[in-house]
Write a protein that holds these residues in place. Structure first.
Motif, PDB file in Angstrom:
ATOM      1  N   THR A 254      48.491  66.488  79.913  1.00  0.00           N
ATOM      2  CA  THR A 254      48.873  65.633  78.673  1.00  0.00           C
ATOM      3  C   THR A 254      48.935  64.855  78.504  1.00  0.00           C
ATOM      4  OG1 THR A 254      50.595  66.475  81.107  1.00  0.00           O
ATOM      5  CG2 THR A 254      51.617  65.024  79.228  1.00  0.00           C
ATOM      6  N   LEU A 255      48.280  64.014  78.720  1.00  0.00           N
ATOM      7  CA  LEU A 255      47.182  62.436  78.179  1.00  0.00           C
ATOM      8  C   LEU A 255      46.472  62.773  76.830  1.00  0.00           C
ATOM      9  CD1 LEU A 255      45.987  61.107  80.546  1.00  0.00           C
ATOM     10  CD2 LEU A 255      47.889  60.416  79.971  1.00  0.00           C
ATOM     11  N   ILE A 256      46.379  64.081  76.931  1.00  0.00           N
ATOM     12  CA  ILE A 256      45.233  64.581  75.690  1.00  0.00           C
ATOM     13  C   ILE A 256      45.874  64.683  74.859  1.00  0.00           C
ATOM     14  CG2 ILE A 256      43.605  66.701  74.822  1.00  0.00           C
ATOM     15  CD1 ILE A 256      42.318  66.307  77.597  1.00  0.00           C
ATOM     16  N   VAL A 257      47.452  66.350  74.878  1.00  0.00           N
ATOM     17  CA  VAL A 257      48.230  66.256  73.895  1.00  0.00           C
ATOM     18  C   VAL A 257      49.191  65.413  73.719  1.00  0.00           C
ATOM     19  CG1 VAL A 257      50.364  67.932  73.618  1.00  0.00           C
ATOM     20  CG2 VAL A 257      48.629  68.824  75.158  1.00  0.00           C
ATOM     21  N   ALA A 258      49.286  64.156  74.240  1.00  0.00           N
ATOM     22  CA  ALA A 258      49.615  62.027  73.880  1.00  0.00           C
ATOM     23  C   ALA A 258      49.207  62.162  72.620  1.00  0.00           C
ATOM     24  CB  ALA A 258      49.769  61.446  74.686  1.00  0.00           C
ATOM     25  N   GLY A 259      48.116  62.742  72.451  1.00  0.00           N
ATOM     26  CA  GLY A 259      46.778  62.510  71.673  1.00  0.00           C
ATOM     27  C   GLY A 259      47.139  62.617  69.851  1.00  0.00           C
ATOM     28  N   PHE A 260      47.474  64.424  70.447  1.00  0.00           N
ATOM     29  CA  PHE A 260      47.215  64.804  69.082  1.00  0.00           C
ATOM     30  C   PHE A 260      49.214  65.022  68.214  1.00  0.00           C
ATOM     31  CE2 PHE A 260      49.871  68.910  67.842  1.00  0.00           C
ATOM     32  CZ  PHE A 260      49.004  69.495  66.975  1.00  0.00           C
ATOM     33  N   PHE A 261      50.013  64.536  69.676  1.00  0.00           N
ATOM     34  CA  PHE A 261      51.411  63.941  69.204  1.00  0.00           C
ATOM     35  C   PHE A 261      51.478  63.176  68.217  1.00  0.00           C
ATOM     36  CE2 PHE A 261      55.154  61.697  70.284  1.00  0.00           C
ATOM     37  CZ  PHE A 261      56.438  62.535  69.729  1.00  0.00           C
ATOM     38  N   ALA A 300      24.157  61.450  77.571  1.00  0.00           N
ATOM     39  CA  ALA A 300      23.070  60.707  78.427  1.00  0.00           C
ATOM     40  C   ALA A 300      23.496  60.602  80.572  1.00  0.00           C
ATOM     41  CB  ALA A 300      23.826  59.391  78.424  1.00  0.00           C
ATOM     42  N   GLY A 301      24.221  61.942  80.082  1.00  0.00           N
ATOM     43  CA  GLY A 301      24.194  62.079  82.074  1.00  0.00           C
ATOM     44  C   GLY A 301      25.103  61.329  82.570  1.00  0.00           C
ATOM     45  N   ILE A 302      25.570  61.301  81.886  1.00  0.00           N
ATOM     46  CA  ILE A 302      27.850  60.000  82.315  1.00  0.00           C
ATOM     47  C   ILE A 302      28.531  61.399  82.522  1.00  0.00           C
ATOM     48  CG2 ILE A 302      29.706  58.684  81.794  1.00  0.00           C
ATOM     49  CD1 ILE A 302      27.154  56.439  80.218  1.00  0.00           C
ATOM     50  N   HIS A 303      28.621  61.728  84.072  1.00  0.00           N
ATOM     51  CA  HIS A 303      29.672  62.980  83.772  1.00  0.00           C
ATOM     52  C   HIS A 303      30.682  62.949  84.555  1.00  0.00           C
ATOM     53  CE1 HIS A 303      26.993  65.440  82.040  1.00  0.00           C
ATOM     54  NE2 HIS A 303      25.645  65.280  83.204  1.00  0.00           N
ATOM     55  N   GLN A 304      31.393  61.989  83.683  1.00  0.00           N
ATOM     56  CA  GLN A 304      33.029  61.488  85.187  1.00  0.00           C
ATOM     57  C   GLN A 304      34.071  62.032  83.958  1.00  0.00           C
ATOM     58  OE1 GLN A 304      32.874  59.980  88.165  1.00  0.00           O
ATOM     59  NE2 GLN A 304      30.919  60.154  88.156  1.00  0.00           N
ATOM     60  N   PRO A 305      34.751  61.851  84.828  1.00  0.00           N
ATOM     61  CA  PRO A 305      36.773  62.456  83.696  1.00  0.00           C
ATOM     62  C   PRO A 305      37.189  61.863  82.573  1.00  0.00           C
ATOM     63  CG  PRO A 305      36.457  62.496  86.389  1.00  0.00           C
ATOM     64  CD  PRO A 305      35.296  62.072  86.480  1.00  0.00           C
ATOM     65  N   TRP A 306      36.789  60.396  83.064  1.00  0.00           N
ATOM     66  CA  TRP A 306      36.816  59.734  81.805  1.00  0.00           C
ATOM     67  C   TRP A 306      35.887  59.927  80.775  1.00  0.00           C
ATOM     68  CZ3 TRP A 306      33.563  56.868  79.560  1.00  0.00           C
ATOM     69  CH2 TRP A 306      32.076  56.280  80.513  1.00  0.00           C
ATOM     70  N   ALA A 307      34.944  60.550  81.061  1.00  0.00           N
ATOM     71  CA  ALA A 307      34.330  60.281  79.941  1.00  0.00           C
ATOM     72  C   ALA A 307      34.700  62.019  79.151  1.00  0.00           C
ATOM     73  CB  ALA A 307      32.049  60.526  80.168  1.00  0.00           C
ATOM     74  N   VAL A 308      34.861  62.571  79.306  1.00  0.00           N
ATOM     75  CA  VAL A 308      35.290  63.429  78.991  1.00  0.00           C
ATOM     76  C   VAL A 308      36.574  63.638  78.732  1.00  0.00           C
ATOM     77  CG1 VAL A 308      36.580  66.516  79.080  1.00  0.00           C
ATOM     78  CG2 VAL A 308      34.126  65.288  80.436  1.00  0.00           C
ATOM     79  N   VAL A 309      37.493  63.571  78.826  1.00  0.00           N
ATOM     80  CA  VAL A 309      39.058  62.983  79.122  1.00  0.00           C
ATOM     81  C   VAL A 309      39.107  61.739  77.668  1.00  0.00           C
ATOM     82  CG1 VAL A 309      42.051  63.023  79.299  1.00  0.00           C
ATOM     83  CG2 VAL A 309      40.128  63.964  80.643  1.00  0.00           C
ATOM     84  N   GLY A 310      38.270  60.633  77.586  1.00  0.00           N
ATOM     85  CA  GLY A 310      39.017  59.498  76.533  1.00  0.00           C
ATOM     86  C   GLY A 310      38.618  59.951  75.498  1.00  0.00           C
ATOM     87  N   PRO A 311      37.538  60.345  75.025  1.00  0.00           N
ATOM     88  CA  PRO A 311      36.942  60.985  73.748  1.00  0.00           C
ATOM     89  C   PRO A 311      37.792  62.108  73.702  1.00  0.00           C
ATOM     90  CG  PRO A 311      35.016  60.395  75.000  1.00  0.00           C
ATOM     91  CD  PRO A 311      35.702  60.742  76.033  1.00  0.00           C
ATOM     92  N   HIS A 312      38.289  63.200  74.111  1.00  0.00           N
ATOM     93  CA  HIS A 312      38.848  63.963  73.654  1.00  0.00           C
ATOM     94  C   HIS A 312      40.249  63.303  73.433  1.00  0.00           C
ATOM     95  CE1 HIS A 312      39.140  68.343  72.483  1.00  0.00           C
ATOM     96  NE2 HIS A 312      39.744  68.432  73.188  1.00  0.00           N
ATOM     97  N   ILE A 313      41.030  61.934  73.827  1.00  0.00           N
ATOM     98  CA  ILE A 313      42.182  62.003  73.192  1.00  0.00           C
ATOM     99  C   ILE A 313      42.244  61.838  71.758  1.00  0.00           C
ATOM    100  CG2 ILE A 313      44.069  60.259  73.804  1.00  0.00           C
ATOM    101  CD1 ILE A 313      43.346  60.420  76.673  1.00  0.00           C
ATOM    102  N   VAL A 314      40.942  61.076  71.695  1.00  0.00           N
ATOM    103  CA  VAL A 314      40.748  60.931  70.437  1.00  0.00           C
ATOM    104  C   VAL A 314      41.081  61.555  69.035  1.00  0.00           C
ATOM    105  CG1 VAL A 314      39.111  59.073  68.673  1.00  0.00           C
ATOM    106  CG2 VAL A 314      40.067  58.503  71.206  1.00  0.00           C
ATOM    107  N   PHE A 315      40.032  62.905  69.481  1.00  0.00           N
ATOM    108  CA  PHE A 315      39.498  63.817  69.039  1.00  0.00           C
ATOM    109  C   PHE A 315      40.828  64.846  68.557  1.00  0.00           C
ATOM    110  CE2 PHE A 315      38.386  68.583  67.965  1.00  0.00           C
ATOM    111  CZ  PHE A 315      37.571  68.713  67.155  1.00  0.00           C
TER     112      PHE A 315
END
Length: 403
Positions: A254-261, A300-315
């Protein structure tokens, strides 16, 4: 019947367009559970998503030209009937093979709604206003992917994965009623074209020879492929690899879709002030930035949810900005074959995305690396495609205001 130029008609067309994201996003939280229930692997379940995109792409080549001859409304009605029947087949599927068949047929029927809703906007509002209307339609439509994973997670928790397809069948039935009783035909009879294969192929050749059409289409396809790479891999990355609960996955989506919205609101608000191509440049730059950051963190080996979801919100913010403008740009020069243009546009978009999504599934290494690198590459491709195929042409022909 509704008036063609009314707000209610725009909302109805947005609801028809939402059929696509609902059919792809609602069952994402259930994908790991479906793999377990049907005794198959992640690659086969992911194939239900890629096969849906492939069926969607093929169907668009047919429904657009057919609607140019017979009108948008009857083709959409036929498509929804097929989608409804296929959703029931998915609900009752005893194996992954039957599920694959059901998903392909579901896509073949479901393509008519989104494709012809775009063409209807072009029919009703013309080339300039269509960009603004499509942006606000996308804002309304953003509710579908925002709510779909949350609804899918709730259905999975209480009723099992089959209930997702029951809800899709009910949605199709509701849209069918709207089409039959409320929505008028947007394509005037004097603008209808022959369905002769020679004429259809001539339209496709014309479109493929237009640099602007191909430019806008490839920008859109690259951005959509980045989105689809996330759809293909995120449930396995976040739920299986990172241990995110299905309900939390729905909230993060839902946060990702908020970026799209937010992106679609920017696109609609500044459509007249900045113009189509400045907005596409902005959107593609934002997509590239978000994708490159995600790829860098994964490498860089940073495998955390924020490292996926945060940039994808920007995308997705960038996707929301450029998506309606690229649609309008591709359809603008071709009022005489808007259905065919929408079909070819959607076919190329979905085919490229299906290939990209399939590769993400095949090369998934258990981490976020494959998905993140793909999203980064697609963001860069969107930016390069617009610069080489559209912006440079405008600089050469500054007096051309058609596009």
């Amino acid at each position: 019947m509704l008036k063609l130029s009314s707000t209610a008609t725009v909302v109805a067309l947005a609801a028809l367009t939402a059929l696509g994201p609902l059919a792809t996003d609602m069952y994402l939280p259930a994908m790991p559970a479906m793999a377990e229930a049907l005794n198959t692997g992640p690659d086969q379940i992911q194939l239900t998503l890629s096969l849906y995109m492939a069926g969607f792409a093929l169907a668009q080549l047919l429904c657009g030209p057919v609607s140019d001859r017979f009108g948008r409304r009857p083709v959409m009605i036929a498509g929804l009937i097929l989608f409804l029947a296929a959703s029931i087949l998915c609900t009752l599927a005893p194996s992954v093979e039957w599920l694959l068949v059901g998903r392909f047929l579901q896509a073949f029927g479901g393509a008519a709604g989104p494709v012809l809703a775009r063409a209807a906007v072009r029919d009703i509002h013309g080339p300039i206003e269509a960009g603004r209307i499509l942006a606000y339609m996308a804002s309304t439509m953003a509710l579908a992917p925002a709510l779909a994973p949350v609804a899918g997670a709730g259905l999975l928790l209480f009723f099992g994965w089959e209930s997702v397809f029951v809800l899709l069948a009910l949605y199709a039935a509701a849209m069918l009623a709207v089409l039959v009783y409320l929505l008028p035909e947007p394509l005037p009879k004097e603008r209808r074209q022959s369905i002769h294969p020679g004429r259809v192929l001539a339209n496709f050749r014309l479109l493929l020879s237009q640099r602007a059409f191909m430019g806008y289409t490839l920008v859109n396809a690259a951005a959509f492929s980045g989105l689809f790479a996330y759809l293909s891999g995120s449930s396995f990355v976040l739920i299986e690899y990172m241990g995110v609960a299905p309900t939390l996955y729905g909230v993060l989506f839902t946060l990702i879709v908020a970026g799209f919205f937010v992106g679609t609101l920017i696109s609609g608000r500044y459509s007249h002030r900045l113009g189509r191509d400045r907005l596409i440049t902005l959107g593609a730059t934002v997509c590239a930035a978000g994708g490159v950051v995600m790829a860098g963190l994964a490498t860089a080996g940073i495998h955390q949810p924020w490292a996926v979801v945060g940039p994808h919100i920007v995308f997705m913010l960038g996707v929301g900005i450029l998506m309606p403008q690229t649609m309008a740009g591709a359809l603008a020069p071709n009022p005489q074959c808007a259905g065919a243009a929408s079909s070819l546009f959607g076919f190329l978009q979905m085919t490229i995305a299906a290939v990209v999504g399939g590769l993400v599934g095949q090369f998934h290494d258990g981490s976020s690396r494959t998905m993140a690198l793909t999203i980064g590459l697609m963001g860069l491709l969107a930016l390069v495609s617009h610069w080489l195929l559209v912006r440079r042409r405008i600089e050469v022909q500054p007096a051309d205001t058609v596009f």
